[in-house]
Design a protein around this motif. Structure first.
Motif, PDB file in Angstrom:
ATOM      1  N   ARG A 121      -2.599  -3.367  -4.079  1.00  0.00           N
ATOM      2  CA  ARG A 121      -2.297  -4.530  -3.251  1.00  0.00           C
ATOM      3  C   ARG A 121      -3.284  -5.657  -3.533  1.00  0.00           C
ATOM      4  O   ARG A 121      -2.894  -6.804  -3.736  1.00  0.00           O
ATOM      5  CB  ARG A 121      -2.364  -4.141  -1.773  1.00  0.00           C
ATOM      6  CG  ARG A 121      -2.131  -5.317  -0.834  1.00  0.00           C
ATOM      7  CD  ARG A 121      -2.668  -5.072   0.549  1.00  0.00           C
ATOM      8  NE  ARG A 121      -4.112  -4.881   0.486  1.00  0.00           N
ATOM      9  CZ  ARG A 121      -4.811  -4.247   1.410  1.00  0.00           C
ATOM     10  NH1 ARG A 121      -4.228  -3.720   2.460  1.00  0.00           N
ATOM     11  NH2 ARG A 121      -6.122  -4.131   1.288  1.00  0.00           N
ATOM     12  N   ASP A 122      -4.563  -5.333  -3.582  1.00  0.00           N
ATOM     13  CA  ASP A 122      -5.589  -6.345  -3.847  1.00  0.00           C
ATOM     14  C   ASP A 122      -5.425  -6.961  -5.230  1.00  0.00           C
ATOM     15  O   ASP A 122      -5.602  -8.165  -5.414  1.00  0.00           O
ATOM     16  CB  ASP A 122      -6.982  -5.733  -3.690  1.00  0.00           C
ATOM     17  CG  ASP A 122      -7.254  -5.300  -2.255  1.00  0.00           C
ATOM     18  OD1 ASP A 122      -6.521  -5.741  -1.337  1.00  0.00           O
ATOM     19  OD2 ASP A 122      -8.203  -4.518  -2.057  1.00  0.00           O
TER      20      ASP A 122
ATOM     21  N   THR B 111       0.830  -1.210   0.000  1.00  0.00           N
ATOM     22  CA  THR B 111       0.000   0.000   0.000  1.00  0.00           C
ATOM     23  C   THR B 111       0.857   1.249   0.000  1.00  0.00           C
ATOM     24  O   THR B 111       0.426   2.280  -0.516  1.00  0.00           O
ATOM     25  CB  THR B 111      -0.958   0.019   1.208  1.00  0.00           C
ATOM     26  OG1 THR B 111      -0.212  -0.146   2.400  1.00  0.00           O
ATOM     27  CG2 THR B 111      -2.001  -1.077   1.104  1.00  0.00           C
ATOM     28  N   LYS B 112       2.076   1.165   0.545  1.00  0.00           N
ATOM     29  CA  LYS B 112       2.976   2.319   0.502  1.00  0.00           C
ATOM     30  C   LYS B 112       3.506   2.549  -0.917  1.00  0.00           C
ATOM     31  O   LYS B 112       3.833   3.665  -1.291  1.00  0.00           O
ATOM     32  CB  LYS B 112       4.136   2.129   1.469  1.00  0.00           C
ATOM     33  CG  LYS B 112       3.717   2.235   2.919  1.00  0.00           C
ATOM     34  CD  LYS B 112       4.897   2.096   3.841  1.00  0.00           C
ATOM     35  CE  LYS B 112       4.415   2.189   5.281  1.00  0.00           C
ATOM     36  NZ  LYS B 112       5.530   2.068   6.228  1.00  0.00           N
TER      37      LYS B 112
ATOM     38  N   ASN C  11      -1.432   1.786  -3.557  1.00  0.00           N
ATOM     39  CA  ASN C  11      -2.611   1.923  -2.709  1.00  0.00           C
ATOM     40  C   ASN C  11      -3.212   0.542  -2.431  1.00  0.00           C
ATOM     41  O   ASN C  11      -2.680  -0.479  -2.861  1.00  0.00           O
ATOM     42  CB  ASN C  11      -3.648   2.857  -3.351  1.00  0.00           C
ATOM     43  CG  ASN C  11      -4.034   2.417  -4.756  1.00  0.00           C
ATOM     44  OD1 ASN C  11      -4.069   1.230  -5.050  1.00  0.00           O
ATOM     45  ND2 ASN C  11      -4.306   3.373  -5.638  1.00  0.00           N
ATOM     46  N   GLU C  12      -4.326   0.510  -1.726  1.00  0.00           N
ATOM     47  CA  GLU C  12      -4.946  -0.774  -1.375  1.00  0.00           C
ATOM     48  C   GLU C  12      -5.481  -1.509  -2.601  1.00  0.00           C
ATOM     49  O   GLU C  12      -5.429  -2.734  -2.655  1.00  0.00           O
ATOM     50  CB  GLU C  12      -6.062  -0.549  -0.354  1.00  0.00           C
ATOM     51  CG  GLU C  12      -5.540  -0.159   1.009  1.00  0.00           C
ATOM     52  CD  GLU C  12      -6.643   0.062   2.023  1.00  0.00           C
ATOM     53  OE1 GLU C  12      -7.824  -0.154   1.693  1.00  0.00           O
ATOM     54  OE2 GLU C  12      -6.306   0.440   3.158  1.00  0.00           O
TER      55      GLU C  12
END
Length: 57
Positions: free
Chosen positions: A10-11, A2-3, A6-7
């Motif tokens: 990641r997903d 996420t860094k 973003n989320e």
């Protein structure tokens, strides 16, 4: 991750890994070989989740 972005990123990465990196069953792999034209298919060795097989067209 996420860094890094973003989320959602990641997903996306986790979904890709789950889809592409999850082992398929031996039966699935043997049926796929037959589907694409291999005639002589044999399992040489199988132990737990590992298998060795050979196929000839």
């Amino acid at each position: 991750m996420t860094k890094l972005q973003n989320e959602a990123y990641r997903d996306h990465v986790f979904a890709y890994v789950e889809h592409e990196d999850t082992p398929r069953s031996l039966v699935y792999q043997l049926e796929l070989l037959a589907k694409v034209g291999f005639k002589d298919i044999d399992i040489l060795h199988k132990n737990l989740c590992f298998a060795s097989f050979v196929a000839f067209k």
